[in-house]
Design an enzyme around this catalytic site. Structure first.
Site, short mmCIF file in Angstrom:
data_model
loop_
_atom_site.label_atom_id
_atom_site.label_comp_id
_atom_site.label_asym_id
_atom_site.label_seq_id
_atom_site.Cartn_x
_atom_site.Cartn_y
_atom_site.Cartn_z
N ASN A 226 0.84 -1.19 0.00
CA ASN A 226 0.00 0.00 0.00
C ASN A 226 0.88 1.24 0.00
OD1 ASN A 226 -1.70 2.16 0.68
ND2 ASN A 226 -3.04 0.87 1.90
N GLU A 227 0.94 1.94 -1.14
CA GLU A 227 1.78 3.13 -1.25
C GLU A 227 1.28 4.26 -0.36
OE1 GLU A 227 4.65 3.46 -2.87
OE2 GLU A 227 4.58 1.38 -3.57
N ASP B 150 0.30 -3.71 11.69
CA ASP B 150 -0.96 -4.41 11.53
C ASP B 150 -2.00 -3.57 12.23
OD1 ASP B 150 -2.30 -6.68 10.38
OD2 ASP B 150 -2.74 -7.32 12.42
#
Length: 220
Positions: free
Chosen positions: A9-10, A74
């Protein structure tokens, strides 16, 4: 010093980069952030039973594959009415990992008849830093920090920014400058600018908590 961010995820990389720049100033130029996705690395299977276990699992996997310091998080949404679900299953609540739209639809359907008083929720983030022994000159270093953003679940998606559950999450802490919404109207995370969201988000808190350790281990 290269620092791998264990994500595909950029958006997460941009968020981390912004916070490092704000907290470290020009010293952050000494850190080259690279995503695991840009290196073609696979996502490890998240077999942990807590945010902390999964963050460490991802950071260890990428650090072992690359031999580079690795940062992994996370994060998940905990809805009180759903007994702390979706929790560590947040990204795959609908059964397909990363299908944000399906996850939103399912959660909203599960909360359909719940009044405002029963829609409390919060985001939790565990951020893990793993530095291989080849970098420290000794034993592998591991450290975990946490962040929490409290709020509630909106009755429908609002806003175009962010990702995941941002369009339906209304943080309790609201920005003083209500850019993106009417005055005195509470914004969803998806209505906030990156600067506004970073200032209050669970991931932003965890990253800021981790900055002193990044500075000490990678920039000294």
């Amino acid at each position: 010093m290269k620092l791998i961010v264990a994500t595909h995820n950029e958006g997460k990389l941009a968020e981390i980069q912004t916070i490092l720049k704000a907290d470290l100033g020009s010293r952050s130029d000494g850190i080259q952030l690279v995503t695991a996705g840009s290196l073609g690395l696979p996502d490890p299977v998240e077999t942990g039973v807590s945010f902390e276990e999964n963050a460490l699992l991802k950071a260890r996997d990428v650090a072992e594959r690359t031999g580079e310091p690795t940062l992994a998080d996370d994060s998940g949404l905990i809805v009180d009415f759903l007994g702390a679900a979706p929790g560590i299953l947040s990204a795959r609540w609908s059964g397909v990992h990363g299908d944000d739209e399906a996850n939103l639809r399912l959660l909203l359907s599960q909360m359909k008849d719940i009044p405002d008083s029963g829609r409390s929720a919060h985001f939790t983030c565990a951020m893990a830093l793993v530095v291989p022994g080849s970098v420290t000159g000794g034993k592998r270093y591991e450290h975990v920090e946490f962040g929490i953003m409290r709020g509630s679940i909106n009755h429908g998606p609002v806003g175009e920014h962010g990702f995941g559950y941002d369009p339906i999450f209304v943080p309790t802490a609201q920005p003083k400058d209500q850019v993106g919404g009417a005055d005195n109207n509470e914004l969803t995370s998806a209505q906030m600018s990156p600067r506004q969201k970073n200032a209050i988000s669970h991931r932003g808190q965890a990253i800021r908590n981790m900055v002193p350790f990044i500075d000490d281990l990678l920039l000294q």
